[in-house]
Scaffold this motif. Structure first.
Motif, PDB file in Angstrom:
ATOM      1  N   GLN A  69    -118.604  -6.477  68.776  1.00  0.00           N
ATOM      2  CA  GLN A  69    -117.616  -6.995  69.713  1.00  0.00           C
ATOM      3  C   GLN A  69    -116.592  -7.860  68.978  1.00  0.00           C
ATOM      4  N   LEU A  70    -117.050  -8.672  68.023  1.00  0.00           N
ATOM      5  CA  LEU A  70    -116.156  -9.551  67.279  1.00  0.00           C
ATOM      6  C   LEU A  70    -115.141  -8.759  66.463  1.00  0.00           C
ATOM      7  N   PHE A  71    -115.599  -7.738  65.744  1.00  0.00           N
ATOM      8  CA  PHE A  71    -114.707  -6.953  64.898  1.00  0.00           C
ATOM      9  C   PHE A  71    -114.026  -5.812  65.657  1.00  0.00           C
TER      10      PHE A  71
ATOM     11  N   ALA B  15    -114.976  -2.499  63.629  1.00  0.00           N
ATOM     12  CA  ALA B  15    -116.376  -2.714  63.265  1.00  0.00           C
ATOM     13  C   ALA B  15    -116.924  -1.556  62.437  1.00  0.00           C
ATOM     14  N   SER B  16    -116.399  -0.360  62.664  1.00  0.00           N
ATOM     15  CA  SER B  16    -116.889   0.808  61.925  1.00  0.00           C
ATOM     16  C   SER B  16    -116.497   0.764  60.450  1.00  0.00           C
ATOM     17  N   LEU B  17    -115.607  -0.153  60.077  1.00  0.00           N
ATOM     18  CA  LEU B  17    -115.203  -0.281  58.675  1.00  0.00           C
ATOM     19  C   LEU B  17    -116.216  -1.062  57.849  1.00  0.00           C
ATOM     20  N   PHE B  18    -117.202  -1.668  58.521  1.00  0.00           N
ATOM     21  CA  PHE B  18    -118.190  -2.501  57.845  1.00  0.00           C
ATOM     22  C   PHE B  18    -119.595  -1.945  58.039  1.00  0.00           C
ATOM     23  N   ASP B  19    -120.465  -2.323  57.141  1.00  0.00           N
ATOM     24  CA  ASP B  19    -121.889  -2.035  57.324  1.00  0.00           C
ATOM     25  C   ASP B  19    -122.446  -3.161  58.201  1.00  0.00           C
ATOM     26  N   VAL B  20    -122.301  -2.988  59.512  1.00  0.00           N
ATOM     27  CA  VAL B  20    -122.662  -4.049  60.453  1.00  0.00           C
ATOM     28  C   VAL B  20    -124.168  -4.301  60.433  1.00  0.00           C
TER      29      VAL B  20
END
Length: 285
Positions: A58-60, A64-69
């Protein structure tokens, strides 16, 4: 009893303990009062993975899919004594809010932090108001990356105790010679504009509405924090498009276009900034 709850019971932190909901919009009806007890807990690797991961998404937002959350979530949970979760149904329930601080220099070789450094540096380079950030992220200085998010309907007055406890925990960690003696704090957050919707095209042409340039804050405390900042500013998400704005449409004729934001505060000024947040959010209406 969890550490955060114990501190509250000792009176170290006054936390909000209820929300009010209106069960009927009619002026003829009485308000229904719904009491909600908020509990503060340390991160728990056994129960907090999915809830924390969802809040990070939610924050990104669309980026968010650009990071290894998942790896970022694991890193946050691994330092359980730094930061807090907020829950309403005991420690085994999902967090409704969280805050944490990660040492960018200490973890820069780890994949999720490397991704965030690259991402934030590129965004900051495109915004003159964020120009001090790229150099700082590669300077070798110990910068505390603050990640904080909450469900959209959570009351904003949970923010001051979250941050106050974070300050106390970092102070304790420094006394124990742990790597949390920061020169700066970099807060990653979100803002938004209301924009003309791509829906109802004919109606839009008739009214010839223009984009609202006003900047709004998902987290009201950010407006106070930036007054104490060395640098602050918003940036467009990489994957933003008009469809995203329409999917978050706040009003009949307007869409919501979210943006990322950064607030850079010197560590020596951070406690005063949090104090100002508390005064602002707890001021009598």
């Amino acid at each position: 009893m969890a550490k955060k709850r114990a501190r509250e019971a000792d009176g170290a932190t006054e936390a909000p303990d209820k929300m009010v909901e209106d069960s009927d919009s009619s002026d003829d009806e009485d308000f229904d009062m719904v009491n909600v007890d908020f509990e503060w807990f340390n991160f728990n690797e056994k129960v907090d993975f999915h809830g924390t991961k969802n809040l990070l998404r939610q924050l990104f937002d669309v980026d968010a899919s650009l990071f290894d959350v998942s790896a970022l979530t694991d890193l946050i949970l691994s330092q359980s004594s730094i930061g807090s979760t907020v829950k309403t149904d005991g420690e085994e329930s999902d967090p409704f809010a969280f805050v944490t601080a990660l040492n960018i220099q200490e973890h820069r070789q780890k994949k999720p932090i490397g991704q965030i450094i690259e991402y934030l540096s590129e965004k900051a380079k495109a915004n003159q108001s964020l120009s001090p950030i790229p150099g700082l992220l590669t300077s070798g200085k110990h910068v505390g990356l603050i990640l904080s998010e909450r469900l959209i309907n959570m009351p904003s007055d949970i923010a001051p105790p979250l941050y106050t406890m974070l300050i106390d925990e970092i102070k304790d960690a420094v006394e124990d010679k742990e790597p949390y003696e920061f020169t700066h704090y970099l807060i990653v957050s979100k803002t938004y504009h209301e924009i003309e919707s791509t829906l109802d095209v004919e109606e839009r042409k008739k009214k010839k509405g223009k984009q609202d340039a006003t900047l709004y804050y998902f987290h009201p405390e950010d407006e106070v924090l930036q007054k104490h900042a060395v640098a602050y500013g918003s940036y467009p998400f990489t994957k933003t498009d008009d469809g995203v704005a329409d999917s978050k449409r706040a009003f009949q004729e307007m869409g919501v276009m979210p943006m990322g934001s950064m607030i850079l505060i010197e560590a020596s000024k951070f406690a005063d900034a949090i104090g100002a947040v508390g005064e602002y959010l707890n001021a009598p209406s």
